[in-house]
Design an enzyme around this catalytic site. Structure first.
Site, PDB file in Angstrom:
ATOM      1  N   GLY A   1     -12.848 -81.921  -6.945  1.00 30.55           N
ATOM      2  CA  GLY A   1     -11.627 -81.636  -6.734  1.00 30.55           C
ATOM      3  C   GLY A   1     -10.849 -82.623  -6.416  1.00 30.55           C
ATOM      4  CB  THR A   2     -12.240 -86.195  -6.728  1.00 33.90           C
ATOM      5  OG1 THR A   2     -12.485 -86.209  -8.002  1.00 33.90           O
ATOM      6  CG2 THR A   2     -13.741 -86.718  -5.631  1.00 33.90           C
ATOM      7  N   GLY A   3      -9.183 -85.198  -7.366  1.00 34.02           N
ATOM      8  CA  GLY A   3      -8.509 -85.854  -8.848  1.00 34.02           C
ATOM      9  C   GLY A   3      -7.223 -85.015  -8.875  1.00 34.02           C
ATOM     10  CB  CYS A   4      -6.821 -81.159  -7.736  1.00 34.62           C
ATOM     11  SG  CYS A   4      -8.032 -80.728  -9.610  1.00 34.62           S
TER      12      CYS A   4
ATOM     13  CE  LYS B   1      -7.357 -89.937 -11.975  1.00 32.44           C
ATOM     14  NZ  LYS B   1      -7.048 -88.127 -11.865  1.00 32.44           N
TER      15      LYS B   1
ATOM     16  CB  THR C   1     -16.944 -85.753  -5.357  1.00 34.02           C
ATOM     17  OG1 THR C   1     -18.308 -85.985  -6.601  1.00 34.02           O
ATOM     18  CG2 THR C   1     -17.656 -86.389  -4.516  1.00 34.02           C
TER      19      THR C   1
HETATM   20  N1  ATP Z   1     -17.944 -90.972  -4.436  1.00 38.79           N
HETATM   21  C1  ATP Z   1     -17.054 -91.793  -4.296  1.00 38.79           C
HETATM   22  N2  ATP Z   1     -15.979 -92.119  -3.386  1.00 38.79           N
HETATM   23  C2  ATP Z   1     -15.169 -92.642  -3.218  1.00 38.79           C
HETATM   24  N3  ATP Z   1     -13.799 -92.451  -3.547  1.00 38.79           N
HETATM   25  C3  ATP Z   1     -14.380 -91.340  -4.937  1.00 38.79           C
HETATM   26  C4  ATP Z   1     -15.437 -91.084  -5.205  1.00 38.79           C
HETATM   27  N4  ATP Z   1     -15.496 -90.311  -6.793  1.00 38.79           N
HETATM   28  C5  ATP Z   1     -13.947 -90.668  -6.570  1.00 38.79           C
HETATM   29  N5  ATP Z   1     -13.453 -91.564  -6.176  1.00 38.79           N
HETATM   30  C6  ATP Z   1     -12.408 -91.812  -5.218  1.00 38.79           C
HETATM   31  O1  ATP Z   1     -11.048 -90.310  -5.632  1.00 38.79           O
HETATM   32  C7  ATP Z   1     -10.797 -90.275  -6.223  1.00 38.79           C
HETATM   33  C8  ATP Z   1     -10.088 -89.062  -8.520  1.00 38.79           C
HETATM   34  O2  ATP Z   1     -10.977 -90.150  -9.058  1.00 38.79           O
HETATM   35  P1  ATP Z   1     -11.861 -89.435 -10.097  1.00 38.79           P
HETATM   36  O3  ATP Z   1     -11.843 -90.481 -10.469  1.00 38.79           O
HETATM   37  O4  ATP Z   1     -12.829 -88.727  -9.066  1.00 38.79           O
HETATM   38  O5  ATP Z   1     -10.744 -88.576 -10.555  1.00 38.79           O
HETATM   39  P2  ATP Z   1     -11.218 -87.214 -11.025  1.00 38.79           P
HETATM   40  O6  ATP Z   1     -12.267 -87.250 -12.102  1.00 38.79           O
HETATM   41  O7  ATP Z   1     -10.101 -86.925 -11.308  1.00 38.79           O
HETATM   42  O8  ATP Z   1     -11.246 -86.205 -10.707  1.00 38.79           O
HETATM   43  P3  ATP Z   1     -11.971 -84.947 -11.154  1.00 38.79           P
HETATM   44  O9  ATP Z   1     -13.006 -84.846 -11.361  1.00 38.79           O
HETATM   45  O10 ATP Z   1     -12.178 -83.958  -9.455  1.00 38.79           O
HETATM   46  O11 ATP Z   1     -10.336 -84.064 -11.819  1.00 38.79           O
HETATM   47  C9  ATP Z   1     -10.004 -91.665  -6.978  1.00 38.79           C
HETATM   48  O12 ATP Z   1      -8.798 -92.243  -5.862  1.00 38.79           O
HETATM   49  C10 ATP Z   1     -11.345 -92.675  -7.199  1.00 38.79           C
HETATM   50  O13 ATP Z   1     -11.593 -93.955  -6.884  1.00 38.79           O
HETATM   51  C1  MP5 Z   2      -8.837 -75.089 -12.268  1.00 39.07           C
HETATM   52  C2  MP5 Z   2      -9.680 -76.456 -12.184  1.00 39.07           C
HETATM   53  N1  MP5 Z   2      -8.356 -77.391 -12.277  1.00 39.07           N
HETATM   54  C3  MP5 Z   2      -9.013 -78.940 -12.192  1.00 39.07           C
HETATM   55  C4  MP5 Z   2      -9.796 -79.616 -12.663  1.00 39.07           C
HETATM   56  C5  MP5 Z   2     -11.149 -80.316 -11.948  1.00 39.07           C
HETATM   57  O1  MP5 Z   2     -11.513 -80.879 -10.765  1.00 39.07           O
HETATM   58  P1  MP5 Z   2     -12.876 -81.551 -11.096  1.00 39.07           P
HETATM   59  O2  MP5 Z   2     -13.072 -82.207 -12.221  1.00 39.07           O
HETATM   60  O3  MP5 Z   2     -13.669 -81.736  -9.707  1.00 39.07           O
HETATM   61  O4  MP5 Z   2     -14.242 -80.270 -11.524  1.00 39.07           O
HETATM   62  C6  MP5 Z   2     -11.519 -77.549 -12.534  1.00 39.07           C
HETATM   63  N2  MP5 Z   2     -12.768 -77.637 -12.533  1.00 39.07           N
HETATM   64  N3  MP5 Z   2     -10.169 -76.502 -11.844  1.00 39.07           N
END
Ligand code: ATP
Ligand code: MP5
Length: 266
Positions: A212-215, A176, A210
């Site tokens: 929760g994007t990864g989840c 990602k 943003t």
């Molecule tokens: N500002 C943004 N605009 C559009 N897409 C985004 C943006 N930030 C992240 N993404 C997309 O969101 C998805 C999750 O990516 P990200 O790298 O944020 O994951 P993550 O860091 O694991 O998330 P989290 O921080 O919630 O654990 C990917 O498809 C990424 O390209």
């Molecule tokens: C319980 C739990 N699982 C996953 C994330 C990661 O999400 P984020 O990187 O957006 O804080 C979080 N903050 N909390």
């Protein structure tokens, strides 16, 4: 009486603020038309400003939840998120080995605020026990660096990262690029199984909300797999869903608000 929707299980931590973790996963699954079920690994006291506390569940409680769901109800796809410790990583990896369903492994390391959600001592278990069980592994760039030592600054780096992740045995790696510094206004991810390479490009939204994007992305992939889509089809649909959710992310509390899981219904 209609038939049950496809069955999808998340194994993750609880986020009291409702934006990430189990709460994000179940909302995503509802939005995408599958029946969401959960195995809670840890409870976090968390809001838009950060994580105030973490209480990990005993391995026995994690196993009991998992078995209760899988032995009776069954499951078509599993997603894993925050696993907190080496013991829980090993426990969940062993449970996945007993289940004939695709697994999306999101190797959650730290929260958006920098709070640790996985002990450093658990990294080796993630590499050796969990990643080999993954149908798709979805690390972000920080997690890639922690797990493989590859630091990514461009798309070539994402290729090297994917190779390194695939070296631990998942069938597919989704690297990602959300954390990649401004990339021509795009948020770029790389999906590959080592032979096929797909770049997923979407508009990058200048929205700080943003959480929760990864989840959300990983759960959406699992929902697609539960519905019988292939990995590339699931990832493509999930990317579209998370992009819309990020565009609609809203302010909440005094810090980083959540993505909007219900954006398609508003
Ligand atoms: N500002 C943004 N605009 C559009 N897409 C985004 C943006 N930030 C992240 N993404 C997309 O969101 C998805 C999750 O990516 P990200 O790298 O944020 O994951 P993550 O860091 O694991 O998330 P989290 O921080 O919630 O654990 C990917 O498809 C990424 O390209
Ligand atoms: C319980 C739990 N699982 C996953 C994330 C990661 O999400 P984020 O990187 O957006 O804080 C979080 N903050 N909390």
């Amino acid at each position: 009486m209609s038939g049950a929707p496809p069955l999808c299980l998340t194994v993750a931590g609880s986020d009291s603020g409702g934006g990430a973790g189990i709460q994000a996963d179940l909302k995503t699954m509802l939005a995408l038309g599958v029946h969401g079920m959960s195995v809670v690994t840890a409870v976090t006291a968390q809001n838009s400003l950060g994580v105030r506390g973490v209480w990990e569940l005993p391995a026995e409680a994690v196993t009991a939840q998992y078995r209760a769901v899988v032995d009776d109800i069954g499951v078509r796809a599993v997603k894993t998120g925050m696993l907190s410790s080496a013991v829980l990583v090993e426990t969940v990896a062993a449970l996945l080995a007993t289940t004939d369903a695709p697994a999306v492994v999101d190797p959650v390391g730290v929260s958006k605020h920098g709070d640790a959600l996985l002990a450093a001592s658990a990294l080796e278990a993630v590499r050796k026990e969990l990643l080999p069980r993954a149908t798709v592994a979805t690390p972000n760039l920080d997690e890639v660096a922690q797990l493989t030592g590859v630091s990514v600054h461009d798309e070539d780096g994402m290729r090297r990262a994917a190779d390194a992740v695939l070296g631990y045995g998942p069938q597919w790696a989704l690297i990602k690029g959300g954390h990649l510094a401004a990339h021509g206004g795009e948020a770029v991810d790389l999906l590959t199984d080592g032979t096929e390479e797909r770049w997923l490009r979407a508009p990058r939204y200048d929205n700080r909300h943003t959480h929760g994007t990864g989840c959300t992305l990983a759960s959406a992939i699992a929902a697609g797999l539960a519905q019988g889509l292939t990995v590339p089809e699931s990832v493509t649909a999930a990317k579209e869903y998370v992009t819309g959710a990020i565009a609609a992310g809203f302010a909440l509390g005094g810090g980083i608000g959540p993505v909007d899981h219900a954006w398609r219904r508003r």
